[in-house]
Write an enzyme that holds these catalytic residues in place. Sequence first.
Site, short mmCIF file in Angstrom:
data_model
loop_
_atom_site.label_atom_id
_atom_site.label_comp_id
_atom_site.label_asym_id
_atom_site.label_seq_id
_atom_site.Cartn_x
_atom_site.Cartn_y
_atom_site.Cartn_z
N GLU A 107 -4.92 9.32 16.00
CA GLU A 107 -5.05 9.44 14.54
C GLU A 107 -5.31 8.09 13.88
O GLU A 107 -4.48 7.61 13.10
CB GLU A 107 -3.76 10.03 13.97
CG GLU A 107 -3.36 11.36 14.52
CD GLU A 107 -1.92 11.75 14.14
OE1 GLU A 107 -1.16 10.90 13.64
OE2 GLU A 107 -1.56 12.91 14.35
N CYS A 166 2.20 -8.00 -14.74
CA CYS A 166 3.30 -8.76 -15.32
C CYS A 166 4.41 -9.06 -14.32
O CYS A 166 5.57 -8.72 -14.55
CB CYS A 166 3.83 -7.99 -16.53
SG CYS A 166 2.53 -7.71 -17.73
N TYR A 207 3.94 -6.22 1.81
CA TYR A 207 4.09 -6.60 3.23
C TYR A 207 3.77 -8.06 3.49
O TYR A 207 3.72 -8.48 4.65
CB TYR A 207 3.15 -5.77 4.12
CG TYR A 207 3.05 -4.31 3.81
CD1 TYR A 207 4.15 -3.46 3.95
CD2 TYR A 207 1.83 -3.75 3.40
CE1 TYR A 207 4.04 -2.11 3.68
CE2 TYR A 207 1.72 -2.40 3.13
CZ TYR A 207 2.83 -1.59 3.26
OH TYR A 207 2.71 -0.25 3.00
#
Length: 410
Positions: A266, A337, A310
């Site tokens: 996948e 912001c 990450y």
Amino acid sequence: MRLTEAAERFGTPLYVLDEVEVRSRCRAYREALPHAEVLYAAKAFLCSATADWIAEEGLGLDVCSVGELRLAAAAGFPPQRMLLHGNAKTPEELRLALRLRVGRIVIDGLAEIPRLAALAIADEPQRVLVRVLPGVAAGHHAAVRTGVAGQKFGFPIAGGDAAEAVSRILAQPSLNLAGLHCHLGSQITEVGPFLTAIDRIVALLAEIRERHGVQLPEIDLGGGHGVPYLAGEPELDLADFAARVRERLASACAEHGLTVPRLLVEPGRAIVAPAAVALYRVLVVKHGTDGQVFVAVDGGMSDNPRPALYGARYQVRLIGRDSNAEPCAVDVVGRHCEAGDVLVPGAHLPGDIRAGDLLAVPVAGAYQLSMASSYNLVGRPAVVAVRDSRARQLIRRETVEDFLSREVGR
Ligand code: LLP
């Protein structure tokens, strides 16, 4: 069409997707793994056009929500070639998947077994896989390492949870258990973790045959195939993956006297990430007190949350004009912001970088738009596809009118 023209015509931020690149990546998978079933993981990026390309190139589709399921089905993607994932599938998702007759549903919790069994009909059993944890951790960040216990997905093989789930599924006449699934993590560049997973999954297949007298015909190794974001970074070598996975499956099965099951994979990122580039317009160049230079663009963590989530690293380039200025170290920041809205820290751009310049960030096709938000009510970018030097819009830019149209009360 040149990227600068696309930016002029469709505005920025803009995501430009190369159709030929997506298709050739699909073909590379089919050629490298001719006996396997390759299912594109829609979560990396899905729209009607990509669903068409994936279908035309002969891949299946991994979906994990009513949204992905309905978008793909509406685009005409055959439900039989879809597989539904999810650690917390809603009743609506299960019902829709059954109604559309999706090819496979991946079971990821004990409670899901009686729930799905009650909705399915014994005359036409629903094909299912069971998601197991082989105890292999791999991937670029703790948040995406899903092959070990201690996180929300799957049934651990060690300790017997996976075997228990298998027993309960086999006891349901409306479910047809086709095999075992695992997904180790994302952005994996080594083949080794997949081989260890195969050993443990095949051992479980042998245990199942021993206990229940059935050999399950499928093993799904999930996705997670890594791509380079920066020059010199490693990537998962597809040919090496294909050869070693095939070899290991054969030897592990021979050891247990099992026939080799059908392999499913996948990939998401490896199909689309390298096929897109994100374009931004520089709005402001600010010089900090300690010599830091901030190059602020018209997008940011709303269209690409990966650096903030990450610590993901990207390259960035000035396009649309030549510059002989010495490169200088700058932080390419977004317009949101938060001080953490930094797209590319420590980028090297020409010293004369200025407002109005165009920046291109390659390898932008996976988990950027699919994880985009409208933080600060900044609309999500448009997506265009290029093919034969022509560009066409696939997804229009999100507008303030879109936000206003959701306001139904006060
Ligand atoms: N199969 C399953 C069950 C998955 O959960 C995933 C990704 C894939 C396949 C496809 O994995 P890929 O080949 O794309 O690595 N947002 C993160 C990545 C999250 C991956 C989630 N699952 C990122 O931006 O790095």
